[in-house]
Enzyme design. Sequence first.
Site, PDB file in Angstrom:
ATOM      1  N   MET A  21       3.985   4.059  -5.111  1.00  0.00           N
ATOM      2  CA  MET A  21       4.860   3.134  -5.832  1.00  0.00           C
ATOM      3  C   MET A  21       4.018   2.279  -6.784  1.00  0.00           C
ATOM      4  O   MET A  21       4.446   1.200  -7.212  1.00  0.00           O
ATOM      5  CB  MET A  21       5.646   2.264  -4.849  1.00  0.00           C
ATOM      6  CG  MET A  21       6.576   3.107  -3.967  1.00  0.00           C
ATOM      7  SD  MET A  21       8.014   2.239  -3.352  1.00  0.00           S
ATOM      8  CE  MET A  21       7.248   0.939  -2.406  1.00  0.00           C
ATOM      9  N   GLY A  22       2.817   2.757  -7.123  1.00  0.00           N
ATOM     10  CA  GLY A  22       1.981   2.059  -8.096  1.00  0.00           C
ATOM     11  C   GLY A  22       1.272   0.853  -7.510  1.00  0.00           C
ATOM     12  O   GLY A  22       1.184   0.683  -6.302  1.00  0.00           O
TER      13      GLY A  22
ATOM     14  N   HIS B 227      -4.943   4.255  -2.096  1.00  0.00           N
ATOM     15  CA  HIS B 227      -4.361   5.323  -2.908  1.00  0.00           C
ATOM     16  C   HIS B 227      -5.474   6.195  -3.499  1.00  0.00           C
ATOM     17  O   HIS B 227      -5.367   7.420  -3.533  1.00  0.00           O
ATOM     18  CB  HIS B 227      -3.563   4.735  -4.077  1.00  0.00           C
ATOM     19  CG  HIS B 227      -2.402   3.884  -3.684  1.00  0.00           C
ATOM     20  ND1 HIS B 227      -2.371   2.531  -3.894  1.00  0.00           N
ATOM     21  CD2 HIS B 227      -1.221   4.205  -3.097  1.00  0.00           C
ATOM     22  CE1 HIS B 227      -1.217   2.045  -3.485  1.00  0.00           C
ATOM     23  NE2 HIS B 227      -0.505   3.030  -2.973  1.00  0.00           N
TER      24      HIS B 227
ATOM     25  N   GLN C 131      14.743   2.631  -1.215  1.00  0.00           N
ATOM     26  CA  GLN C 131      14.092   2.336   0.068  1.00  0.00           C
ATOM     27  C   GLN C 131      13.942   0.837   0.317  1.00  0.00           C
ATOM     28  O   GLN C 131      13.359   0.426   1.307  1.00  0.00           O
ATOM     29  CB  GLN C 131      12.760   3.068   0.189  1.00  0.00           C
ATOM     30  CG  GLN C 131      11.657   2.589  -0.734  1.00  0.00           C
ATOM     31  CD  GLN C 131      10.442   3.499  -0.669  1.00  0.00           C
ATOM     32  OE1 GLN C 131      10.437   4.598  -1.212  1.00  0.00           O
ATOM     33  NE2 GLN C 131       9.384   3.065   0.011  1.00  0.00           N
TER      34      GLN C 131
ATOM     35  N   LEU D  24      -5.506  -2.187   3.452  1.00  0.00           N
ATOM     36  CA  LEU D  24      -5.141  -2.333   2.043  1.00  0.00           C
ATOM     37  C   LEU D  24      -3.648  -2.048   1.872  1.00  0.00           C
ATOM     38  O   LEU D  24      -3.112  -1.116   2.459  1.00  0.00           O
ATOM     39  CB  LEU D  24      -5.945  -1.366   1.171  1.00  0.00           C
ATOM     40  CG  LEU D  24      -7.452  -1.568   1.129  1.00  0.00           C
ATOM     41  CD1 LEU D  24      -8.052  -0.746  -0.008  1.00  0.00           C
ATOM     42  CD2 LEU D  24      -7.829  -3.028   0.950  1.00  0.00           C
TER      43      LEU D  24
ATOM     44  N   ARG E  79       1.221  -5.061  -1.082  1.00  0.00           N
ATOM     45  CA  ARG E  79       1.863  -6.335  -0.719  1.00  0.00           C
ATOM     46  C   ARG E  79       0.855  -7.420  -0.356  1.00  0.00           C
ATOM     47  O   ARG E  79       1.230  -8.593  -0.281  1.00  0.00           O
ATOM     48  CB  ARG E  79       2.860  -6.134   0.428  1.00  0.00           C
ATOM     49  CG  ARG E  79       4.106  -5.357  -0.003  1.00  0.00           C
ATOM     50  CD  ARG E  79       5.182  -5.322   1.056  1.00  0.00           C
ATOM     51  NE  ARG E  79       6.450  -4.830   0.547  1.00  0.00           N
ATOM     52  CZ  ARG E  79       6.916  -3.581   0.698  1.00  0.00           C
ATOM     53  NH1 ARG E  79       6.202  -2.689   1.374  1.00  0.00           N
ATOM     54  NH2 ARG E  79       8.074  -3.225   0.185  1.00  0.00           N
TER      55      ARG E  79
END
Length: 280
Positions: free
Chosen positions: A26-27, A33, A57, A180, A183
């Site tokens: 989601m970037g 990531h 979601q 990590l 949020r």
Amino acid sequence: MQVLNTIAELRAARAGISNLGLVPTMGYLHEGHLSLVARAKAECDAVAVSIFVNPTQFGPNEDLARYPRDLPRDLSLLDAAGADLVFTPEASEIYPPGFDTKVEVSGVTDVLEGAVRPGHFAGVATVVAKLFNIVQPTRAYFGQKDAQQSVVIRKMARDLNLPVEVVVAATVREPDGLALSSRNSYLTPPQRAVAPTIFRALSAARDLFNAGERDAEALREAMRRIITAEPQMQVDYVSVADPTTLHELTTVGRDALASMAVRLGATRLIDNMRLFSRTP
Ligand code: PAF
């Protein structure tokens, strides 16, 4: 690196790649990531990354509107990481007018995150099923930090015979143990200072387990005690569950998933740790 906004462009760009890895995101990318991209690069001929903040979601009172976004930064990180294709669709490309289908995985979605976030996993399963169909990866990479999400996606892929290998990679942590997460950017400095309490609580459960404790409630209680001693934190749930069914355990055998969701001000953080015993 090619950046593709539409399904047609993505399909044209992926044609001819036989062993494609997909990292759905989601970037607002972080090292977690990028570690998935590195693993996909090592195991596949080419790597596609999707960046899509999936509205379905998020619950009505959740953080969709304020979810952090920084596409230029994400693209430069992915270019440096050697991603080949980046899929950045608009919501209308994924959910065009008249879209009416949902993928619901039952059982494993009734507990933990599923119990407190109704509809969340239907949103995740639906968008991931669509991404699998659009990108047609050989392998897809997810982080262990979202342990229940990985269980749900593996089960969906198995139940629907989706021809993709679901790979789940270890959680990447800050030096102080905080997992990590995009949020984490919501945390104020005082909240960030206490956030590693979650890792301390999970590590305490793991240490007790390694010292021979097999009573699941004793492990849950040890974690609860550490979190509730921190006045800024509120426990949503603390769990010691079977790692496949996600049913709460009474007695731990060789293997369990210790997990929790904690509120720190307006931010909700989740984390988990696998408990493994080498001896029966
Ligand atoms: O883990 C995430 O970032 C999301 O849930 C996912 C898998 C990209 C689906 O939107």
